[in-house]
Scaffold this active site. Structure first.
Site, PDB file in Angstrom:
ATOM      1  N   HIS A 146      -2.770   7.798   4.760  1.00  0.00           N
ATOM      2  CA  HIS A 146      -2.783   8.499   3.477  1.00  0.00           C
ATOM      3  C   HIS A 146      -1.400   9.098   3.175  1.00  0.00           C
ATOM      4  CE1 HIS A 146      -3.849  11.198   0.217  1.00  0.00           C
ATOM      5  NE2 HIS A 146      -3.190  12.139   0.880  1.00  0.00           N
ATOM      6  N   HIS A 167       1.841   8.764  -0.067  1.00  0.00           N
ATOM      7  CA  HIS A 167       2.767   9.737  -0.663  1.00  0.00           C
ATOM      8  C   HIS A 167       4.234   9.331  -0.650  1.00  0.00           C
ATOM      9  CE1 HIS A 167       0.103  13.056  -1.666  1.00  0.00           C
ATOM     10  NE2 HIS A 167      -0.523  12.905  -0.518  1.00  0.00           N
ATOM     11  N   SER A 182      -4.483   5.393  -1.525  1.00  0.00           N
ATOM     12  CA  SER A 182      -4.762   5.174  -0.106  1.00  0.00           C
ATOM     13  C   SER A 182      -6.252   4.929   0.116  1.00  0.00           C
ATOM     14  CB  SER A 182      -4.283   6.369   0.732  1.00  0.00           C
ATOM     15  OG  SER A 182      -4.847   7.576   0.274  1.00  0.00           O
ATOM     16  N   GLU A 231      -2.266  13.737  -6.198  1.00  0.00           N
ATOM     17  CA  GLU A 231      -3.319  13.006  -5.472  1.00  0.00           C
ATOM     18  C   GLU A 231      -4.087  12.010  -6.343  1.00  0.00           C
ATOM     19  OE1 GLU A 231      -3.486  12.951  -2.378  1.00  0.00           O
ATOM     20  OE2 GLU A 231      -2.787  14.866  -1.587  1.00  0.00           O
TER      21      GLU A 231
HETATM   22 FE   LIG Z   1      -2.331  13.856   0.052  1.00  0.00          FE
END
Ligand SMILES: [Fe+2]
Length: 298
Positions: free
Chosen positions: A132, A137, A197, A178
């Site tokens: 993730h 990111h 993700s 997010e």
């Molecule tokens: Fe995150």
């Protein structure tokens, strides 16, 4: 967030404290099975991304050399990331408290889990792992404008702690960093790490007619609750990264004052008269999920 640019309202000790949470990635300790988990997650996700993820995300993934064969070494990744935007990924052990989290972001250090999920958690886990945090990111941290946005968020977070408005600010992070979507010439595209993700949510956010898709509005987003254990009921859509930065790079003081005076809290699925609605969701998924929950409890 411009008023928070200089200094640290929580004191100099916080900066030093934040580094106490940083650990070595321990790359040599990954097992072959863990690298295989990365390969499986990567391959599954990468096939879903064309036409759904924004092109900046895909380009930066390649620019950073995030490979499909093994869990990236942060030291190698950081050479490229630092050269592009001055950011680096730092390993931390699990979730860390707000103050060091914001401080690390303000210092252009992105705290990342170093562990990778187990095979029985391929579709979902609550605590962010290396897939993730790095796959999701790192690509946006390599984007110059978004890199500045996340740093400004960290700086704003330190101030928000003193104002008692962390919940509001967290919603901004949630619905942008997010779970953000963006308008592009090719249609809506995903840039949020929480979506990109997750294979299920990548398809849901891009293809399903169930969720609402609403034009980004700072104050509105800060008043909107979110789901942590299921797909989102509403996504907020920015016009561009420049526009997101412009809308958020301001003195939040008056907004915080408004929020405190009238702490309106919208449910995740609410659609308001003033919303710019890009997709009025059917809400079918959320209704079915609520029904499943009820039956499981009953
Ligand atoms: Fe995150």
């Amino acid at each position: 967030m411009s008023e928070y640019d200089s200094g640290n309202p929580l004191g100099a000790g916080v900066a030093a404290d934040a580094m106490k949470y940083v650990i070595d990635q321990g790359w040599d300790n990954y097992t072959e099975e863990e690298h295989e988990t990365w390969r499986l997650l990567y391959a599954r996700q990468r096939t879903l991304m064309p036409g759904r993820a924004c092109k900046e995300f895909l380009q930066n993934m390649d620019a950073l050399g995030i490979g499909d064969q093994q869990i990236p070494r942060f030291t190698e990744l950081n050479k490229k990331l630092k050269a592009l935007t001055g950011w680096e990924i730092v390993a931390v052990e699990g979730l860390i408290p707000d103050a060091p989290f914001f401080q690390l972001l303000a210092d252009r250090k992105f705290p990342a889990g170093s562990f990778i999920r187990r095979r029985d958690q391929m579709d979902y886990l609550e605590e962010p792992d290396v897939f993730h945090d790095v796959f999701g990111h790192a690509p946006m941290l390599a984007h110059p404008v978004f890199a500045d946005y996340i740093q400004a968020y960290g700086q704003g977070g330190l101030r928000a702690m003193n104002e008692g408005v962390i919940t509001n600010l967290t919603r901004l992070y949630w619905y942008t960093v997010e779970f953000g979507l963006m308008k592009t010439d090719e249609g809506l595209r995903i840039y949020g790490a929480g979506i990109l993700s997750s294979p299920g949510e990548t398809v849901f956010a891009a293809d399903s007619d169930s969720p609402n898709k609403i034009g980004f509005n700072l104050k509105r987003v800060m008043q909107t609750k979110y789901k942590i254990d299921d797909f989102q009921t509403s996504y907020f859509v920015i016009d561009s990264f420049d526009d997101l930065f412009k809308q958020t790079y301001q003195d939040f003081g008056p907004i915080y004052a408004d929020l405190k005076a009238a702490p309106m809290k919208y449910a995740p699925g609410d659609v308001l008269p003033d919303d710019v609605v890009l997709q009025r969701g059917t809400g079918v998924y959320a209704a079915e999920a609520a029904e499943r929950k009820k039956q499981a409890q009953g």
